[in-house]
Design a protein around this motif. Structure first.
Motif, mmCIF file in Angstrom:
data_model
loop_
_atom_site.group_PDB
_atom_site.id
_atom_site.type_symbol
_atom_site.label_atom_id
_atom_site.label_comp_id
_atom_site.label_asym_id
_atom_site.label_seq_id
_atom_site.Cartn_x
_atom_site.Cartn_y
_atom_site.Cartn_z
ATOM 1 N N SER A 298 32.564 57.282 38.934
ATOM 2 C CA SER A 298 31.347 57.535 38.172
ATOM 3 C C SER A 298 31.218 56.403 37.177
ATOM 4 N N GLY A 299 30.037 55.882 37.013
ATOM 5 C CA GLY A 299 29.875 54.749 36.129
ATOM 6 C C GLY A 299 29.909 53.438 36.903
ATOM 7 N N TYR A 300 29.585 52.380 36.198
ATOM 8 C CA TYR A 300 29.503 51.075 36.850
ATOM 9 C C TYR A 300 30.878 50.447 37.045
ATOM 10 N N THR A 301 31.103 49.903 38.246
ATOM 11 C CA THR A 301 32.348 49.198 38.513
ATOM 12 C C THR A 301 32.047 47.882 39.209
ATOM 13 N N ALA A 302 32.805 46.859 38.908
ATOM 14 C CA ALA A 302 32.676 45.567 39.568
ATOM 15 C C ALA A 302 33.845 45.301 40.506
ATOM 16 N N ARG A 303 34.993 45.812 40.171
ATOM 17 C CA ARG A 303 36.204 45.677 40.988
ATOM 18 C C ARG A 303 36.875 47.029 41.101
ATOM 19 N N MET A 304 37.350 47.324 42.283
ATOM 20 C CA MET A 304 38.131 48.542 42.497
ATOM 21 C C MET A 304 39.310 48.215 43.391
ATOM 22 N N GLY A 305 40.377 48.939 43.191
ATOM 23 C CA GLY A 305 41.555 48.662 43.992
ATOM 24 C C GLY A 305 42.518 49.826 44.018
ATOM 25 N N ALA B 47 45.780 46.851 47.552
ATOM 26 C CA ALA B 47 44.554 46.256 48.067
ATOM 27 C C ALA B 47 43.475 46.425 47.021
ATOM 28 N N ALA B 48 42.533 45.494 47.009
ATOM 29 C CA ALA B 48 41.448 45.573 46.031
ATOM 30 C C ALA B 48 40.233 44.840 46.572
ATOM 31 N N ILE B 49 39.075 45.131 45.963
ATOM 32 C CA ILE B 49 37.833 44.598 46.490
ATOM 33 C C ILE B 49 36.819 44.431 45.371
ATOM 34 N N TYR C 237 47.501 54.912 43.119
ATOM 35 C CA TYR C 237 46.518 55.011 42.053
ATOM 36 C C TYR C 237 45.290 54.173 42.384
ATOM 37 N N CYS C 238 44.136 54.748 42.129
ATOM 38 C CA CYS C 238 42.881 54.009 42.200
ATOM 39 C C CYS C 238 42.610 53.392 40.828
ATOM 40 N N ALA C 239 42.107 52.182 40.832
ATOM 41 C CA ALA C 239 41.788 51.497 39.582
ATOM 42 C C ALA C 239 40.423 50.840 39.697
ATOM 43 N N ALA C 240 39.776 50.692 38.557
ATOM 44 C CA ALA C 240 38.449 50.077 38.536
ATOM 45 C C ALA C 240 38.248 49.317 37.239
ATOM 46 N N ASP C 241 37.334 48.361 37.293
ATOM 47 C CA ASP C 241 36.991 47.608 36.088
ATOM 48 C C ASP C 241 35.527 47.199 36.167
ATOM 49 N N PRO C 242 34.808 47.216 35.046
ATOM 50 C CA PRO C 242 33.389 46.869 35.066
ATOM 51 C C PRO C 242 33.100 45.368 34.994
ATOM 52 N N GLU C 243 34.137 44.547 34.869
ATOM 53 C CA GLU C 243 33.968 43.102 34.788
ATOM 54 C C GLU C 243 34.411 42.438 36.083
ATOM 55 N N TYR C 244 33.677 41.392 36.496
ATOM 56 C CA TYR C 244 34.055 40.673 37.708
ATOM 57 C C TYR C 244 35.226 39.717 37.478
ATOM 58 N N GLY C 245 35.399 39.289 36.259
ATOM 59 C CA GLY C 245 36.543 38.438 35.979
ATOM 60 C C GLY C 245 37.812 39.264 35.928
ATOM 61 N N GLY C 246 38.949 38.642 36.134
ATOM 62 C CA GLY C 246 40.224 39.342 36.047
ATOM 63 C C GLY C 246 40.970 39.410 37.351
ATOM 64 N N GLY C 247 40.315 39.066 38.439
ATOM 65 C CA GLY C 247 41.014 39.039 39.707
ATOM 66 C C GLY C 247 41.248 40.412 40.294
ATOM 67 N N LEU C 248 42.013 40.441 41.383
ATOM 68 C CA LEU C 248 42.196 41.674 42.137
ATOM 69 C C LEU C 248 43.642 42.122 42.216
ATOM 70 N N THR C 249 44.552 41.372 41.642
ATOM 71 C CA THR C 249 45.958 41.626 41.939
ATOM 72 C C THR C 249 46.768 42.296 40.838
ATOM 73 N N ARG C 250 46.379 42.131 39.588
ATOM 74 C CA ARG C 250 47.236 42.576 38.490
ATOM 75 C C ARG C 250 46.763 43.893 37.882
#
Length: 122
Positions: free
Chosen positions: A25-32, A46-48, A92-105
């Protein structure tokens, strides 16, 4: 604020398959997806990028796991095939609203689900 709800997981025999789902729920730019086994550090699986094509897979899962997204449902899936006992962990599912930051950490993801257990027996 982003709220993540995971589903799927459970117990399976080696060689089997499991699909995990994570609805946001809410805006996400990256999820993994990340996982943590007892006594070990949390590690990326894995992340996308949401709406994008770039994906990340950890070496141990390449060729066996597939991450996908349904933007209309704001849901990310992790299809896990040819499971091995060493894949057993809390996922665990993770998400972030910023496109910066990469997909791995893990440190670069601001929001986390409560986790779902995957147990693979030999």
């Amino acid at each position: 604020q982003v709220h993540l709800v995971e589903s799927g997981g459970g117990s399976v025999q080696a060689g089997g398959s499991v699909r995990l789902s994570c609805a946001a729920s809410g805006y996400t730019a990256r999820m993994g997806w990340f996982r943590q086994a007892p006594g070990k550090e949390r590690e990326g699986v894995a992340a996308i990028y949401i709406g994008g094509v770039s994906e990340y897979y950890a070496d141990p899962v390449k060729g066996r796991f597939t991450i996908s997204q349904d933007n209309a449902k704001k849901t990310v899936y992790l299809q896990m095939n040819s499971l091995k006992p060493e894949d057993s962990a809390m996922y665990y599912c993770a998400a972030d609203p910023e496109y910066g930051g990469g997909l791995t950490r893990p440190v670069n993801f601001a929001y986390w689900g409560k986790g779902t257990q995957v147990t693979v027996s030999s």
